[in-house]
Design a protein around this motif. Structure first.
Motif, PDB file in Angstrom:
ATOM      1  N   TRP A 178       8.234  -0.463   3.543  1.00 46.58           N
ATOM      2  CA  TRP A 178       8.652   0.933   3.399  1.00 46.58           C
ATOM      3  C   TRP A 178       9.166   1.192   1.987  1.00 46.58           C
ATOM      4  N   LEU A 179       9.989   0.273   1.496  1.00 49.58           N
ATOM      5  CA  LEU A 179      10.511   0.406   0.142  1.00 49.58           C
ATOM      6  C   LEU A 179       9.379   0.381  -0.886  1.00 49.58           C
ATOM      7  N   ALA A 180       8.400  -0.486  -0.668  1.00 48.36           N
ATOM      8  CA  ALA A 180       7.273  -0.609  -1.604  1.00 48.36           C
ATOM      9  C   ALA A 180       6.504   0.700  -1.743  1.00 48.36           C
ATOM     10  N   LEU A 181       6.515   1.513  -0.695  1.00 47.08           N
ATOM     11  CA  LEU A 181       5.799   2.782  -0.742  1.00 47.08           C
ATOM     12  C   LEU A 181       6.581   3.873  -1.469  1.00 47.08           C
ATOM     13  N   MET A 182       7.836   3.602  -1.785  1.00 47.68           N
ATOM     14  CA  MET A 182       8.679   4.622  -2.426  1.00 47.68           C
ATOM     15  C   MET A 182       8.927   4.373  -3.909  1.00 47.68           C
ATOM     16  N   VAL A 183       8.464   3.255  -4.414  1.00 46.98           N
ATOM     17  CA  VAL A 183       8.678   2.929  -5.822  1.00 46.98           C
ATOM     18  C   VAL A 183       7.343   3.068  -6.562  1.00 46.98           C
ATOM     19  N   PRO A 184       7.349   3.036  -7.890  1.00 48.73           N
ATOM     20  CA  PRO A 184       6.076   3.104  -8.624  1.00 48.73           C
ATOM     21  C   PRO A 184       5.094   2.032  -8.137  1.00 48.73           C
ATOM     22  N   ASN A 185       3.811   2.369  -8.176  1.00 48.37           N
ATOM     23  CA  ASN A 185       2.783   1.502  -7.590  1.00 48.37           C
ATOM     24  C   ASN A 185       2.818   0.059  -8.075  1.00 48.37           C
ATOM     25  N   GLY A 186       3.008  -0.158  -9.353  1.00 48.25           N
ATOM     26  CA  GLY A 186       3.031  -1.533  -9.861  1.00 48.25           C
ATOM     27  C   GLY A 186       4.134  -2.350  -9.217  1.00 48.25           C
ATOM     28  N   LEU A 187       5.323  -1.792  -9.141  1.00 47.77           N
ATOM     29  CA  LEU A 187       6.452  -2.473  -8.503  1.00 47.77           C
ATOM     30  C   LEU A 187       6.217  -2.604  -7.005  1.00 47.77           C
ATOM     31  N   GLY A 188       5.630  -1.578  -6.408  1.00 49.86           N
ATOM     32  CA  GLY A 188       5.328  -1.634  -4.975  1.00 49.86           C
ATOM     33  C   GLY A 188       4.375  -2.762  -4.627  1.00 49.86           C
ATOM     34  N   LEU A 189       3.339  -2.934  -5.448  1.00 46.63           N
ATOM     35  CA  LEU A 189       2.399  -4.037  -5.218  1.00 46.63           C
ATOM     36  C   LEU A 189       3.101  -5.386  -5.331  1.00 46.63           C
ATOM     37  N   LEU A 190       4.010  -5.515  -6.288  1.00 46.15           N
ATOM     38  CA  LEU A 190       4.776  -6.753  -6.433  1.00 46.15           C
ATOM     39  C   LEU A 190       5.655  -6.995  -5.203  1.00 46.15           C
ATOM     40  N   LEU A 191       6.343  -5.974  -4.738  1.00 48.78           N
ATOM     41  CA  LEU A 191       7.194  -6.120  -3.548  1.00 48.78           C
ATOM     42  C   LEU A 191       6.368  -6.532  -2.328  1.00 48.78           C
ATOM     43  N   LEU A 192       5.200  -5.925  -2.181  1.00 48.73           N
ATOM     44  CA  LEU A 192       4.329  -6.284  -1.062  1.00 48.73           C
ATOM     45  C   LEU A 192       3.885  -7.743  -1.162  1.00 48.73           C
ATOM     46  N   ALA A 193       3.505  -8.164  -2.358  1.00 51.25           N
ATOM     47  CA  ALA A 193       3.095  -9.559  -2.547  1.00 51.25           C
ATOM     48  C   ALA A 193       4.244 -10.509  -2.210  1.00 51.25           C
ATOM     49  N   LEU A 194       5.440 -10.195  -2.660  1.00 53.84           N
ATOM     50  CA  LEU A 194       6.605 -11.022  -2.338  1.00 53.84           C
ATOM     51  C   LEU A 194       6.857 -11.041  -0.835  1.00 53.84           C
ATOM     52  N   GLY A 195       6.663  -9.894  -0.200  1.00 46.49           N
ATOM     53  CA  GLY A 195       6.840  -9.821   1.253  1.00 46.49           C
ATOM     54  C   GLY A 195       5.865 -10.713   1.995  1.00 46.49           C
ATOM     55  N   PHE A 196       4.589 -10.661   1.607  1.00 41.83           N
ATOM     56  CA  PHE A 196       3.596 -11.504   2.272  1.00 41.83           C
ATOM     57  C   PHE A 196       3.859 -12.987   2.030  1.00 41.83           C
ATOM     58  N   ALA A 197       4.276 -13.332   0.824  1.00 41.64           N
ATOM     59  CA  ALA A 197       4.611 -14.728   0.542  1.00 41.64           C
ATOM     60  C   ALA A 197       5.815 -15.159   1.381  1.00 41.64           C
ATOM     61  N   GLY A 198       6.812 -14.298   1.460  1.00 44.30           N
ATOM     62  CA  GLY A 198       8.005 -14.619   2.252  1.00 44.30           C
ATOM     63  C   GLY A 198       7.692 -14.811   3.724  1.00 44.30           C
ATOM     64  N   VAL A 199       6.858 -13.935   4.268  1.00 42.00           N
ATOM     65  CA  VAL A 199       6.486 -14.063   5.683  1.00 42.00           C
ATOM     66  C   VAL A 199       5.693 -15.345   5.908  1.00 42.00           C
ATOM     67  N   PHE A 200       4.854 -15.710   4.951  1.00 41.28           N
ATOM     68  CA  PHE A 200       4.100 -16.962   5.093  1.00 41.28           C
ATOM     69  C   PHE A 200       5.056 -18.154   5.216  1.00 41.28           C
ATOM     70  N   PHE A 201       6.077 -18.187   4.368  1.00 41.80           N
ATOM     71  CA  PHE A 201       7.030 -19.297   4.455  1.00 41.80           C
ATOM     72  C   PHE A 201       7.845 -19.237   5.741  1.00 41.80           C
ATOM     73  N   ALA A 202       8.120 -18.041   6.229  1.00 47.13           N
ATOM     74  CA  ALA A 202       8.792 -17.907   7.530  1.00 47.13           C
ATOM     75  C   ALA A 202       7.876 -18.407   8.649  1.00 47.13           C
ATOM     76  N   ASP A 203       6.582 -18.151   8.513  1.00 51.42           N
ATOM     77  CA  ASP A 203       5.609 -18.647   9.490  1.00 51.42           C
ATOM     78  C   ASP A 203       5.630 -20.175   9.525  1.00 51.42           C
ATOM     79  N   LEU A 204       5.613 -20.794   8.350  1.00 53.34           N
ATOM     80  CA  LEU A 204       5.633 -22.258   8.286  1.00 53.34           C
ATOM     81  C   LEU A 204       6.901 -22.812   8.927  1.00 53.34           C
TER      82      LEU A 204
END
Length: 162
Positions: free
Chosen positions: A92-118
């Motif tokens: 949700w936050l990623a959709l409210m910030v400039p696109n470049g920062l939003g893409l970074l936040l999304l990437a960090l989110g997916f990486a974080g969830v992957f480590f939570a999955d492990l």
């Protein structure tokens, strides 16, 4: 002493999870490719669509962890449930910030969830085959988000050169 769980390859992933998991990559891949094809100003629309889909899927990934807690009758665990809602909030936050920062936040989110999955698999809270599915899916998502970032930068550079 208990035997350590074996690492499972994609052949151990249930077929429905495998097919639907990879089908879920279609919008990521299409968005990444389209971002380079459409040029400015349409690249902004494509990146916004890519980010919206990514935020939805990130939310879904958090919900997987909520579901795991519920299935294990661990719904009173504030830490587990609290961490499971973070991906949705980050998306949700990623959709409210400039696109470049939003893409970074999304990437960090997916990486974080992957480590939570492990961690969930290691703790016996998710099936042993889960990392075999999540690793390639996460890698492709991260590559697509990076490609969208590059397409956005190229499109904005094209606009500035005009």
């Amino acid at each position: 002493m208990a035997e350590a769980p074996r690492k499972a390859g994609l052949s151990a992933v249930p077929r429905a999870a495998l097919v639907l998991g990879f089908a879920g990559l279609i919008p990521f891949i299409a968005g990444a490719v389209a971002g380079f094809v459409v040029g400015y100003p349409n690249v902004i629309l494509i990146v916004n669509l890519q980010m919206t889909y990514a935020a939805l899927i990130l939310s879904f990934m958090g919900a997987v962890h909520w579901g795991l807690a519920m299935a294990q009758d661990d719904a009173g665990n504030w830490r587990r449930l609290g961490l499971s809602v973070l991906p949705a909030l980050l998306g949700w936050l990623a959709l409210m910030v400039p696109n470049g920062l939003g893409l970074l936040l999304l990437a960090l989110g997916f990486a974080g969830v992957f480590f939570a999955d492990l961690r969930s698999v290691k703790g016996g809270r998710a099936p042993a085959w889960y990392p075999a599915l999540r690793k390639p899916l996460t890698a492709i998502v991260l590559v697509c988000l990076a490609a969208s970032y590059l397409a956005l930068a190229a499109g904005l550079g094209e606009a500035l050169a005009r």
